[in-house]
Scaffold this active site. Structure first.
Site, PDB file in Angstrom:
ATOM      1  N   ASP A 145       0.859  -1.189   0.000  1.00  0.00           N
ATOM      2  CA  ASP A 145       0.000   0.000   0.000  1.00  0.00           C
ATOM      3  C   ASP A 145       0.894   1.237   0.000  1.00  0.00           C
ATOM      4  OD1 ASP A 145      -2.386  -1.516  -0.002  1.00  0.00           O
ATOM      5  OD2 ASP A 145      -2.206  -1.841   2.151  1.00  0.00           O
TER       6      ASP A 145
ATOM      7  N   LYS B 296       0.967  -8.065  -2.674  1.00  0.00           N
ATOM      8  CA  LYS B 296      -0.430  -7.698  -2.934  1.00  0.00           C
ATOM      9  C   LYS B 296      -0.528  -6.261  -3.444  1.00  0.00           C
ATOM     10  CE  LYS B 296      -3.676  -6.798   0.362  1.00  0.00           C
ATOM     11  NZ  LYS B 296      -4.497  -5.659  -0.095  1.00  0.00           N
TER      12      LYS B 296
ATOM     13  N   ASP C 217      -5.706  -7.267  -5.585  1.00  0.00           N
ATOM     14  CA  ASP C 217      -6.807  -7.096  -4.628  1.00  0.00           C
ATOM     15  C   ASP C 217      -7.737  -6.002  -5.133  1.00  0.00           C
ATOM     16  OD1 ASP C 217      -8.385  -7.305  -2.390  1.00  0.00           O
ATOM     17  OD2 ASP C 217      -6.956  -6.329  -1.042  1.00  0.00           O
ATOM     18  N   LEU C 218      -8.520  -6.342  -6.163  1.00  0.00           N
ATOM     19  CA  LEU C 218      -9.392  -5.338  -6.791  1.00  0.00           C
ATOM     20  C   LEU C 218     -10.833  -5.425  -6.287  1.00  0.00           C
ATOM     21  CD1 LEU C 218      -8.054  -5.432 -10.469  1.00  0.00           C
ATOM     22  CD2 LEU C 218      -7.275  -4.069  -8.522  1.00  0.00           C
ATOM     23  N   LYS C 219     -11.133  -6.427  -5.473  1.00  0.00           N
ATOM     24  CA  LYS C 219     -12.471  -6.565  -4.850  1.00  0.00           C
ATOM     25  C   LYS C 219     -13.593  -6.245  -5.841  1.00  0.00           C
ATOM     26  CE  LYS C 219     -11.062  -5.962  -0.040  1.00  0.00           C
ATOM     27  NZ  LYS C 219      -9.657  -5.502  -0.119  1.00  0.00           N
TER      28      LYS C 219
ATOM     29  N   ASP D  30     -19.896  -6.483  -9.350  1.00  0.00           N
ATOM     30  CA  ASP D  30     -20.748  -5.875 -10.383  1.00  0.00           C
ATOM     31  C   ASP D  30     -21.586  -6.992 -10.995  1.00  0.00           C
ATOM     32  OD1 ASP D  30     -21.747  -4.130 -12.472  1.00  0.00           O
ATOM     33  OD2 ASP D  30     -19.962  -2.908 -12.186  1.00  0.00           O
TER      34      ASP D  30
ATOM     35  N   ALA E  75     -21.553 -10.195 -16.206  1.00  0.00           N
ATOM     36  CA  ALA E  75     -20.881  -9.918 -17.484  1.00  0.00           C
ATOM     37  C   ALA E  75     -19.753  -8.899 -17.300  1.00  0.00           C
ATOM     38  CB  ALA E  75     -21.888  -9.413 -18.511  1.00  0.00           C
TER      39      ALA E  75
ATOM     40  N   THR F 235     -13.701  -6.588   7.350  1.00  0.00           N
ATOM     41  CA  THR F 235     -13.465  -6.548   8.797  1.00  0.00           C
ATOM     42  C   THR F 235     -13.718  -5.149   9.372  1.00  0.00           C
ATOM     43  OG1 THR F 235     -11.141  -6.317   8.240  1.00  0.00           O
ATOM     44  CG2 THR F 235     -11.845  -8.474   8.989  1.00  0.00           C
TER      45      THR F 235
ATOM     46  N   ARG G  11      -0.645  -9.203  12.935  1.00  0.00           N
ATOM     47  CA  ARG G  11       0.342  -8.320  13.552  1.00  0.00           C
ATOM     48  C   ARG G  11       1.366  -9.150  14.325  1.00  0.00           C
ATOM     49  NH1 ARG G  11      -1.034  -5.460  10.454  1.00  0.00           N
ATOM     50  NH2 ARG G  11      -1.877  -3.368  10.512  1.00  0.00           N
TER      51      ARG G  11
ATOM     52  N   GLN H  68      -6.321  -1.741  12.559  1.00  0.00           N
ATOM     53  CA  GLN H  68      -6.889  -3.095  12.559  1.00  0.00           C
ATOM     54  C   GLN H  68      -7.439  -3.391  13.953  1.00  0.00           C
ATOM     55  OE1 GLN H  68      -7.394  -4.856  10.017  1.00  0.00           O
ATOM     56  NE2 GLN H  68      -5.769  -4.650   8.496  1.00  0.00           N
TER      57      GLN H  68
ATOM     58  N   GLY I 117       0.832  -5.860   5.931  1.00  0.00           N
ATOM     59  CA  GLY I 117       1.276  -4.633   5.279  1.00  0.00           C
ATOM     60  C   GLY I 117       2.244  -3.847   6.122  1.00  0.00           C
ATOM     61  N   ARG I 118       1.701  -2.874   6.858  1.00  0.00           N
ATOM     62  CA  ARG I 118       2.541  -1.888   7.544  1.00  0.00           C
ATOM     63  C   ARG I 118       3.581  -2.439   8.514  1.00  0.00           C
ATOM     64  NH1 ARG I 118      -2.773   1.385   8.823  1.00  0.00           N
ATOM     65  NH2 ARG I 118      -3.436  -0.799   8.782  1.00  0.00           N
TER      66      ARG I 118
HETATM   67  O1  C5P Z   1      -1.032  -2.670   6.860  1.00  0.00           O
HETATM   68  P1  C5P Z   1      -1.937  -3.832   7.129  1.00  0.00           P
HETATM   69  O2  C5P Z   1      -1.214  -5.083   7.561  1.00  0.00           O
HETATM   70  O3  C5P Z   1      -3.082  -3.461   8.053  1.00  0.00           O
HETATM   71  O4  C5P Z   1      -2.558  -4.136   5.693  1.00  0.00           O
HETATM   72  C1  C5P Z   1      -3.597  -5.047   5.529  1.00  0.00           C
HETATM   73  C2  C5P Z   1      -3.981  -5.113   4.092  1.00  0.00           C
HETATM   74  O5  C5P Z   1      -5.097  -6.001   3.978  1.00  0.00           O
HETATM   75  C3  C5P Z   1      -4.440  -3.800   3.471  1.00  0.00           C
HETATM   76  O6  C5P Z   1      -4.011  -3.812   2.107  1.00  0.00           O
HETATM   77  C4  C5P Z   1      -5.947  -3.847   3.562  1.00  0.00           C
HETATM   78  O7  C5P Z   1      -6.569  -3.146   2.525  1.00  0.00           O
HETATM   79  C5  C5P Z   1      -6.199  -5.338   3.391  1.00  0.00           C
HETATM   80  N1  C5P Z   1      -7.442  -5.835   3.958  1.00  0.00           N
HETATM   81  C6  C5P Z   1      -7.784  -5.729   5.304  1.00  0.00           C
HETATM   82  N2  C5P Z   1      -8.960  -6.243   5.785  1.00  0.00           N
HETATM   83  C7  C5P Z   1      -9.787  -6.883   4.950  1.00  0.00           C
HETATM   84  C8  C5P Z   1      -9.458  -7.009   3.606  1.00  0.00           C
HETATM   85  C9  C5P Z   1      -8.269  -6.475   3.141  1.00  0.00           C
HETATM   86  O8  C5P Z   1      -7.028  -5.167   6.089  1.00  0.00           O
HETATM   87  N3  C5P Z   1     -10.900  -7.422   5.436  1.00  0.00           N
END
Ligand code: C5P
Length: 236
Positions: free
Chosen positions: A13, A35, A63-65, A68, A71, A118, A179, A188, A208-209
């Site tokens: 991200d 991702k 991760d484009l979620k 729609d 089609a 979440t 974490r 989170q 991520g972070r």
């Molecule tokens: O930085 P962090 O570890 O919180 O990143 C979590 C990643 O997972 C982010 O890209 C966030 O958009 C994604 N994500 C999430 N919870 C979800 C679905 C996706 O945190 N339910």
């Protein structure tokens, strides 16, 4: 020989493509997957996939979620399938026909169904007409998605064991909200350590972070991978 990469998808991200590519090059020796999320993809388009892949063989999680009519989702899945992502996310709430359309349009990509975000509490779910406990909706959506051809499900670490009992052993369970012990929770809410998430049955951990925000993202990724490896049998 370098150990097998750990079952971790590092969420890139990043504010720009150069940063994303730099993070990817630092973590790819240690993790199986990177991702790419909506922000990066919408800003830079398909080029971002080649940039983060570089010369590595890392798997790309797009991760484009998607959500729609069938089609339109089929067209979108076909459009990105040529980038050969390992995973592509769709919202399970889009329904069985939509999920099936995505799976048929991108047969070489694992379609990963997002169950309940979440970020939504029970009161938010009530407001959008999904009454009842979030876990019930998660189980229902996971089952529906897998019956429609999704081969992976995204859920919180706290939902993994309930989802596993619905979908069986062959479906890849992907969990964000991970974490490492001692790192900050940030935004989170319901978190677990990597070891706890894997012990609950998760197959791929989105982190991520705690990795990308570290002074040395490569070292941070290596440390999480090593911690998982110490949990016997985790890194296949
Ligand atoms: O930085 P962090 O570890 O919180 O990143 C979590 C990643 O997972 C982010 O890209 C966030 O958009 C994604 N994500 C999430 N919870 C979800 C679905 C996706 O945190 N339910």
């Amino acid at each position: 020989m370098a150990p097998n990469p750990a079952p971790i998808a590092v969420a890139l991200d990043a504010p720009d493509i150069e940063t994303a590519a730099r993070w990817a090059s630092l973590v790819t020796p240690h993790v199986s997957t990177v991702k790419v999320g909506l922000e990066l993809y919408l800003r830079y388009g398909p080029d971002v996939v080649a940039s983060v892949r570089g010369a590595s063989r890392v798997q790309v999680f797009l991760d484009l979620k998607l959500h729609d009519i069938p089609a339109t989702v089929a067209g979108a899945a076909r459009a990105v399938a040529r980038l050969r992502p390992a995973y592509l996310t769709v919202h399970a709430a889009g329904g069985a026909s939509m999920i099936r359309a995505a799976a048929e349009a991108a047969p070489d990509t694992t379609i990963a169904a997002v169950t309940v975000l979440t970020s939504l509490a029970d009161a938010d779910l009530d407001a959008v007409g999904l009454g009842g406990p979030a876990l019930d909706a998660t189980r229902r959506l996971a089952l529906l998605a897998v019956a429609a051809g999704a081969r992976a499900v995204v859920c919180s670490p706290h939902e993994v064991s309930a989802v596993r009992s619905e979908v069986g052993p062959d479906i890849t369970l992907i969990t964000p909200g991970v974490r490492p012990a001692g790192s900050s929770a940030e935004d989170q809410a319901r978190i677990a350590t990597p070891e706890e998430a894997v012990a609950a049955g998760a197959d791929l951990l989105v982190i991520g972070r705690p990795i990308t925000g570290a002074a040395d993202p490569g070292a941070a990724a290596a440390a999480v991978a090593a911690a998982l490896r110490r949990t016997a049998g985790v890194v296949r």
